[in-house]
Design a protein around this motif. Structure first.
Motif, mmCIF file in Angstrom:
data_model
loop_
_atom_site.group_PDB
_atom_site.id
_atom_site.type_symbol
_atom_site.label_atom_id
_atom_site.label_comp_id
_atom_site.label_asym_id
_atom_site.label_seq_id
_atom_site.Cartn_x
_atom_site.Cartn_y
_atom_site.Cartn_z
ATOM 1 N N GLN A 1 0.041 4.281 -6.594
ATOM 2 C CA GLN A 1 -0.843 5.422 -6.793
ATOM 3 C C GLN A 1 -2.209 5.018 -7.337
ATOM 4 O O GLN A 1 -3.216 5.640 -7.024
ATOM 5 C CB GLN A 1 -0.203 6.415 -7.754
ATOM 6 C CG GLN A 1 0.871 7.289 -7.150
ATOM 7 C CD GLN A 1 1.265 8.384 -8.121
ATOM 8 O OE1 GLN A 1 2.013 8.144 -9.049
ATOM 9 N NE2 GLN A 1 0.744 9.580 -7.913
ATOM 10 N N ALA A 2 -2.245 3.971 -8.150
ATOM 11 C CA ALA A 2 -3.494 3.558 -8.774
ATOM 12 C C ALA A 2 -4.443 2.886 -7.785
ATOM 13 O O ALA A 2 -5.637 2.755 -8.047
ATOM 14 C CB ALA A 2 -3.208 2.607 -9.939
ATOM 15 N N HIS A 3 -3.912 2.448 -6.647
ATOM 16 C CA HIS A 3 -4.754 1.808 -5.647
ATOM 17 C C HIS A 3 -5.542 2.864 -4.890
ATOM 18 O O HIS A 3 -5.016 3.928 -4.577
ATOM 19 C CB HIS A 3 -3.873 1.012 -4.674
ATOM 20 C CG HIS A 3 -4.654 0.142 -3.743
ATOM 21 N ND1 HIS A 3 -5.192 -1.055 -4.134
ATOM 22 C CD2 HIS A 3 -4.995 0.309 -2.440
ATOM 23 C CE1 HIS A 3 -5.815 -1.607 -3.107
ATOM 24 N NE2 HIS A 3 -5.705 -0.797 -2.063
ATOM 25 N N PRO A 4 -6.821 2.607 -4.602
ATOM 26 C CA PRO A 4 -7.616 3.608 -3.879
ATOM 27 C C PRO A 4 -7.013 3.963 -2.528
ATOM 28 O O PRO A 4 -6.469 3.081 -1.859
ATOM 29 C CB PRO A 4 -8.971 2.912 -3.705
ATOM 30 C CG PRO A 4 -9.010 1.899 -4.822
ATOM 31 C CD PRO A 4 -7.595 1.434 -4.973
ATOM 32 N N PRO A 5 -7.108 5.229 -2.129
ATOM 33 C CA PRO A 5 -7.606 6.364 -2.917
ATOM 34 C C PRO A 5 -6.651 6.710 -4.063
ATOM 35 O O PRO A 5 -5.467 6.950 -3.826
ATOM 36 C CB PRO A 5 -7.695 7.507 -1.900
ATOM 37 C CG PRO A 5 -6.753 7.121 -0.808
ATOM 38 C CD PRO A 5 -6.723 5.646 -0.762
ATOM 39 N N ILE A 6 -7.195 6.714 -5.266
ATOM 40 C CA ILE A 6 -6.386 6.847 -6.475
ATOM 41 C C ILE A 6 -5.618 8.170 -6.476
ATOM 42 O O ILE A 6 -6.134 9.211 -6.074
ATOM 43 C CB ILE A 6 -7.287 6.735 -7.721
ATOM 44 C CG1 ILE A 6 -7.885 5.329 -7.795
ATOM 45 C CG2 ILE A 6 -6.511 7.031 -8.991
ATOM 46 C CD1 ILE A 6 -8.904 5.150 -8.899
ATOM 47 N N HIS A 7 -4.369 8.071 -6.941
ATOM 48 C CA HIS A 7 -3.462 9.213 -7.087
ATOM 49 C C HIS A 7 -3.019 9.814 -5.755
ATOM 50 O O HIS A 7 -2.408 10.875 -5.745
ATOM 51 C CB HIS A 7 -4.076 10.318 -7.957
ATOM 52 C CG HIS A 7 -4.496 9.831 -9.308
ATOM 53 N ND1 HIS A 7 -3.698 9.008 -10.078
ATOM 54 C CD2 HIS A 7 -5.647 10.031 -10.018
ATOM 55 C CE1 HIS A 7 -4.325 8.728 -11.206
ATOM 56 N NE2 HIS A 7 -5.506 9.333 -11.202
ATOM 57 N N ARG A 8 -3.299 9.137 -4.671
ATOM 58 C CA ARG A 8 -2.792 9.602 -3.373
ATOM 59 C C ARG A 8 -1.429 8.968 -3.098
ATOM 60 O O ARG A 8 -1.229 7.779 -3.315
ATOM 61 C CB ARG A 8 -3.757 9.206 -2.253
ATOM 62 C CG ARG A 8 -4.914 10.162 -2.053
ATOM 63 C CD ARG A 8 -4.586 11.297 -1.080
ATOM 64 N NE ARG A 8 -4.187 10.774 0.206
ATOM 65 C CZ ARG A 8 -5.039 10.390 1.163
ATOM 66 N NH1 ARG A 8 -6.356 10.474 0.931
ATOM 67 N NH2 ARG A 8 -4.594 9.942 2.316
ATOM 68 N N LEU A 9 -0.496 9.780 -2.623
ATOM 69 C CA LEU A 9 0.811 9.275 -2.218
ATOM 70 C C LEU A 9 0.852 8.989 -0.723
ATOM 71 O O LEU A 9 1.638 8.161 -0.266
ATOM 72 C CB LEU A 9 1.899 10.290 -2.565
ATOM 73 C CG LEU A 9 2.279 10.393 -4.031
ATOM 74 C CD1 LEU A 9 3.171 11.610 -4.251
ATOM 75 C CD2 LEU A 9 2.967 9.140 -4.504
ATOM 76 N N ALA A 10 0.034 9.686 0.050
ATOM 77 C CA ALA A 10 -0.017 9.474 1.494
ATOM 78 C C ALA A 10 -1.243 8.619 1.803
ATOM 79 O O ALA A 10 -2.351 9.122 1.937
ATOM 80 C CB ALA A 10 -0.092 10.806 2.226
#
Length: 847
Positions: free
Chosen positions: A246-255
């Motif tokens: 989740q921390a990897h860009p795009p941050i907080h994205r699961l998809a």
């Protein structure tokens, strides 16, 4: 309300659940609306019977028949059940609701051969009453024409969404949620493709790999509701990576990475439901990762139609994929799904062309003494071979160079994704940094005088051709072979990093598209820079000209970062050994291995392995002795006999004659076939000139004495051998005589997943163990699926001590009708078992 089943009911299920969690805070009108939605979708779905939803277009479960070629209807049947669950959980049994819910749920993973053999009842209805055929006969699911484990997991994804409503409402779970017909056989195929991230691998799906958010709920359902320790381990593995992901860009994205943005709300909702399942039900204790992959180890040939031959071992996963558009040998050493790119149409090792012929073998420990696979594939212009070994090692016999793409990202907290990959070979070492954003190529070359500079393509992007934000070669007039409206060539030299040139849509498949700059006068040129969009060239040339007619190549892409002969270590995580005079090359995040025999190792001393001489083979044959196993490939359309010269004193099944430094193995290999032979014995101190005939893993005949030597079995047992002038046959005490002539060993048995009262698992009769046995229960019946139709010569039943029950043996080709005709795929044992009768220790089926 709830009248579009695909896909509105998924979000209506989330909405109703969220409303129930907030129920004390809702006003009366909102509560009434929520209740109307839940009731309305249940009533509407029930009213459809087994018919299609007219509002859902082509999304149909195909009634209660389902379908498995191209598009299994498991997912669609699951949506019908899902549309009923909120109403059933929160408002009780409306007219026909429960019956409809259970009917759709029971048939989600239907397969007639399995269901008709299972009299067990679920929610009071026999499984044998199921009508759907939603699975291939190896319990694999196809969707959109390919094997997609995400769609296979839909059985537990919809079950998780449904179960949480019943649990939160305080109602008992419908039995079908905890006793899912064929569910465990379906789960077995998921385990056969599982990675160390708790996510199944996606060798035939372009946009579903690394969709962590969508994989959470199937694992949470199995670990909490079904209390499965294996699923608990997979869930723990996924959870351990989720924060870094989740921390990897795009941050907080699961998809991200794959999957469309529209899946983000679904992923978030299902993560929340998974948390809620853990709050409502205690989870199973996870097995260790080592135990997980030990238990998951299996080889499965799913057949030419699904196009998948898989091998899950303790050390790696590998799959030979032969579906049109997806041909590859996919390999994940150490189960690391962030090392090599294997999803969708990404090529790997094998030629990506269509396979026109497929000959495969899946070896199993219980029957053959080791797990392995071998395949020989025919293409329009030649052959290729693959083998996978129990050690996790792979072997390829390639007709032309093969490609492997490497994941190279900076994802803090994710093993291996440190922002670079390091490659080491005999020629040296190179570290390739992760490429962030769009690719930028800086090409330098000896200074030359030219008026015109152009990029001419060699390999376009497979979907989009060529597109450049900037072509920095100097100022001037720009032309191109073609362009799409709004993406004119001048936009590649306007200095605006957002605008770009792109080839015309009709020209995307053209390899030699070009863009050129006329500098206006003769100019000294020694470099160009190209800022690519997603449609980046896989290969291209930079050419210069004085007149715009005669062109000279001054640079080309790709340029290898490393070229090395013999072997290549990949970031300390895996490696390749190439039995070829041509080099292995690294260019950016792509490895190219040469034609010939290539071996892939998880962890090994590659330098030492590469120094070992390769087997010498007759024309058309390739061989490998990787990890001591003899992998043989006949890359021709004719049968081959001859001699394979090997180093060392390993003895393989068949006939070999010892030489001063090895053996001469007598080869007979039918056209376009491959096989793997285990190193059952070594002969320590054996002199040259001795003939050894290995009959099986227990028995060897020697000729050509006198000689004295020590015969050492693969399992470590040893036996001194004194050989006179006459031949001598020796047996290794305690060794099993693999391969065992028993078609039933290790095969799938029915009933499965849900067993009738008093019956134990029929698999105990085909597991090769003497201390296990099948207890039929009253009038119990079992079926063995032999995997293919055979002409059966003999069936013997071995009972435990005591009186054997009255019994009959019948046979079937299709698993639907049984008779005494012995050309069959399915063998059934029907009993009149009563308490006090013996149990069935083994059913042995021979040709």
């Amino acid at each position: 309300m709830g009248k579009t089943l695909f896909w509105d009911t998924t979000f209506q299920s989330y909405f109703v659940l969220a409303a129930r969690l907030l129920w004390p805070d809702l006003d009366a009108a909102t509560r009434a609306n929520v209740e109307a939605i839940a009731r309305g979708q249940a009533e509407y779905t029930t009213s459809l019977g087994t018919g299609n939803d007219p509002r859902s277009g082509g999304w149909t479960p195909n009634g209660l028949t389902g379908g498995y070629r191209g598009d299994a209807k498991l997912e669609e049947m699951g949506v019908y059940a899902q549309a009923l669950a909120p109403g059933l959980a929160w408002h009780g049994d409306g007219p026909g609701w429960r019956e409809a819910f259970c009917r759709w749920s029971r048939n989600e993973a239907g397969l007639p051969a399995a269901d008709l053999a299972n009299p067990s009842t679920v929610d009071g209805v026999p499984i044998s009453a199921n009508t759907a055929a939603n699975l291939h006969d190896t319990f694999i699911v196809e969707n959109h024409g390919s094997f997609g484990p995400h769609y296979q997991e839909e059985l537990w994804r919809t079950s998780g969404r449904n179960a949480v409503h019943f649990l939160l409402a305080g109602r008992p779970l419908p039995e079908v949620l905890t006793k899912q017909p064929n569910g465990e056989l379906l789960w077995r195929t998921i385990l056969a493709t599982m990675s160390d991230a708790g996510e199944p691998l996606m060798p035939m799906v372009n946009d579903r790999e690394h969709l962590y958010g969508r994989d959470v709920i199937p694992l949470a359902f199995r670990s909490t509701v079904l209390r499965d320790p294996m699923a608990a381990r997979a869930e723990a593995a996924l959870a351990s990576r989720l924060l870094a992901y989740q921390a990897h860009p795009p941050i907080h994205r699961l998809a991200k990475f794959s999957g469309e943005a529209k899946y983000e709300p679904e992923a978030r909702a299902e993560l929340a439901i998974s948390y809620l399942l853990h709050e409502l039900r205690p989870a199973a204790t996870p097995v260790s990762e080592q135990e997980f992959f030990r238990k998951a180890a299996i080889t499965i040939d799913h057949g030419a139609d699904p196009g998948l031959l898989t091998h899950q071992s303790a050390a790696a996963w590998a799959g030979t994929v032969t579906k049109p558009g997806f041909t590859k040998l996919a390999w994940q050493p150490a189960h690391d799904d962030w090392l090599f790119k294997i999803s969708g149409s990404t090529p790997m090792l094998l030629p990506p062309a269509t396979v026109t012929g497929r000959n495969t073998v899946a070896y199993q420990q219980v029957r053959d003494g080791f797990d392995a696979t071998a395949s020989l594939l025919r293409f329009a212009d030649g052959f290729a071979g693959t083998a996978t070994l129990p050690t996790g090692t792979i072997v390829c016999a390639l007709p032309r160079p093969g490609r492997v793409d490497v994941h190279n990202l900076a994802m803090a907290g994710m093993p291996g994704l440190t922002g670079s990959r390091t490659y080491t070979g005999a020629a040296g070492r190179v570290t390739v940094p992760a490429r962030e954003g769009f690719r930028v190529d800086d090409l330098t070359f000896p200074a030359t005088t030219a008026r015109h500079v152009r990029m001419i393509g060699v390999t376009p992007h497979p979907a989009y051709g060529y597109s450049l934000f900037e072509f920095e070669a100097g100022q001037g007039t720009v032309t191109a072979s073609s362009f799409a409206p709004g993406f004119e060539p001048a936009k590649a030299v306007d200095g605006d990093p957002v605008t770009r040139w792109a080839v015309a849509r009709a020209e995307r498949g053209r390899a030699d598209s070009w863009i050129a700059v006329d500098l206006g006068t003769a100019t000294t040129v020694d470099r160009v820079r190209l800022h690519w969009e997603t449609a980046a060239a896989g290969a291209y040339r930079i050419e210069t000209s004085m007149d715009g007619a005669t062109w000279t190549t001054v640079a080309s892409y790709p340029r290898p970062d490393l070229g090395t002969s013999g072997w290549l270590d990949v970031d300390g995580r895996a490696g390749f050994v190439a039995r070829s005079a041509e080099p292995i090359t690294v260019q950016g995040d792509t490895i190219t291995v040469p034609a010939g025999v290539v071996e892939g190792y998880v962890q090994a001393d590659l330098r030492e392995i590469a120094a070992e001489p390769a087997p010498q083979c007759p024309p058309g044959v390739r061989a490998s002795t990787a990890d001591g196993f003899l992998s043989l490939f006949n890359l021709s359309g004719t049968d081959v006999t001859g001699t394979v010269r090997l180093r060392g004193t390993r003895l393989y099944r068949g006939t070999q004659v010892t030489t001063r430094d090895g053996t001469e193995y007598a080869l007979s290999l039918p056209a376009a076939t491959a096989r793997v032979e285990a190193p059952w014995f070594t002969a320590r101190g054996i002199p040259p000139g001795v003939t050894a005939v290995v009959h099986d893993a227990q028995r060897v005949t020697f000729r050509g004495g006198p000689a004295m030597f020590v015969l050492v079995h693969r399992d470590g047992r040893s036996l001194p051998v004194v050989l006179g002038r006459a031949g001598r046959t020796v047996r290794m005490p305690g060794a099993r005589p693999f391969p065992i002539n028993d078609l039933a060993l290790g095969r799938v048995t029915f009933p499965n997943s849900v067993l009738p009262p008093g019956m134990s698992d029929p698999a105990a009769a085909v597991d090769g163990e003497q201390h296990t046995a099948w207890t039929p229960g009253r009038d119990g019946r079992m079926v063995v699926d032999l995997g293919a139709v055979h002409a059966i010569g003999d069936v013997s039943l071995q009972w435990t001590h005591g009186a054997s029950p009255p019994h009959t043996v019948t046979y079937s080709v299709d698993g639907r009708t049984y008779s005494e005709v012995t050309t069959a795929r399915y063998v059934a044992v029907s009993t009149g078992w009563r308490p006090g009768h013996a149990s069935l220790r083994a059913i042995v089926v021979r040709r």
